[in-house]
Design a protein around this motif. Sequence first.
Motif, mmCIF file in Angstrom:
data_model
loop_
_atom_site.group_PDB
_atom_site.id
_atom_site.type_symbol
_atom_site.label_atom_id
_atom_site.label_comp_id
_atom_site.label_asym_id
_atom_site.label_seq_id
_atom_site.Cartn_x
_atom_site.Cartn_y
_atom_site.Cartn_z
ATOM 1 N N LYS A 132 0.860 -1.182 0.000
ATOM 2 C CA LYS A 132 0.000 0.000 0.000
ATOM 3 C C LYS A 132 0.897 1.232 0.000
ATOM 4 C CE LYS A 132 -4.088 2.041 1.988
ATOM 5 N NZ LYS A 132 -5.062 1.983 3.092
ATOM 6 N N LEU A 133 0.872 1.942 -1.112
ATOM 7 C CA LEU A 133 1.662 3.158 -1.273
ATOM 8 C C LEU A 133 0.749 4.365 -1.103
ATOM 9 C CD1 LEU A 133 3.705 1.941 -4.390
ATOM 10 C CD2 LEU A 133 4.375 1.883 -1.980
ATOM 11 N N ALA A 134 1.285 5.549 -1.275
ATOM 12 C CA ALA A 134 0.503 6.777 -1.095
ATOM 13 C C ALA A 134 -0.728 6.799 -1.998
ATOM 14 C CB ALA A 134 1.379 7.999 -1.361
ATOM 15 N N ASP A 135 -0.628 6.199 -3.194
ATOM 16 C CA ASP A 135 -1.755 6.212 -4.127
ATOM 17 C C ASP A 135 -2.566 4.920 -4.120
ATOM 18 O OD1 ASP A 135 0.302 4.761 -5.264
ATOM 19 O OD2 ASP A 135 0.096 5.632 -7.254
ATOM 20 N N GLY A 136 -2.388 4.091 -3.107
ATOM 21 C CA GLY A 136 -3.201 2.883 -2.966
ATOM 22 C C GLY A 136 -2.398 1.610 -3.125
ATOM 23 N N TRP A 137 -3.113 0.490 -3.191
ATOM 24 C CA TRP A 137 -2.496 -0.828 -3.282
ATOM 25 C C TRP A 137 -1.919 -1.036 -4.679
ATOM 26 C CZ3 TRP A 137 -1.475 -3.759 0.778
ATOM 27 C CH2 TRP A 137 -2.195 -3.548 1.940
ATOM 28 N N ARG A 138 -0.665 -1.539 -4.720
ATOM 29 C CA ARG A 138 0.023 -1.814 -5.971
ATOM 30 C C ARG A 138 0.677 -3.193 -5.889
ATOM 31 N NH1 ARG A 138 -2.969 1.387 -7.153
ATOM 32 N NH2 ARG A 138 -2.633 3.536 -7.764
ATOM 33 N N ILE A 139 0.745 -3.857 -7.023
ATOM 34 C CA ILE A 139 1.341 -5.187 -7.107
ATOM 35 C C ILE A 139 2.864 -5.055 -7.127
ATOM 36 C CG2 ILE A 139 1.561 -7.255 -8.532
ATOM 37 C CD1 ILE A 139 -1.309 -6.506 -9.636
ATOM 38 N N ALA A 140 3.530 -5.689 -6.166
ATOM 39 C CA ALA A 140 4.987 -5.663 -6.077
ATOM 40 C C ALA A 140 5.613 -6.933 -6.644
ATOM 41 C CB ALA A 140 5.428 -5.480 -4.625
#
Length: 152
Positions: A132-140
């Motif tokens: 979860k980054l500043a702009d929401g959930w992202r696939i790592a």
Amino acid sequence: MKPLLLLPMLLTASATFAQTKPAVETEAVQQTIRRFFDGMRRGDSAAVRATLAPGAVFHTLAAKNGQTQLRPENPSDFVKAVGTPHKEVWDERITFDKVLIDANLASVWTPYEFYLGSTFSHCGYNSFQLVKLADGWRIAHIIDTRRKEKCK
């Protein structure tokens, strides 16, 4: 209000909050993965790219000569391939088996079947790691298995 009545109300309220927040986060994590596959189906590389964290990593497990191999895949190449016109729709049909979340880390397990248009290609399981980054959930990270039989 009597203190004896206040305590059960506070416990109920905190339990409700604890259940609601994970449900909201679980839905947000699942929505990121849905957007990834919806973008893939539409051939929309920008939509797929928007679901990925900077530095995302892709792997697949493949069998060669009876031996399991871990093969890295380049996310940039994948995103480019998604946006390159192709005859058939790339249709990965998933279900959400498990979603685990702790703070800003999520781990998701999804069985899938992959179709080229309406023709079955292969199946397996995806394991997603999301942040979860500043702009929401992202696939790592995505790692998957692939086979033609014994699906689910």
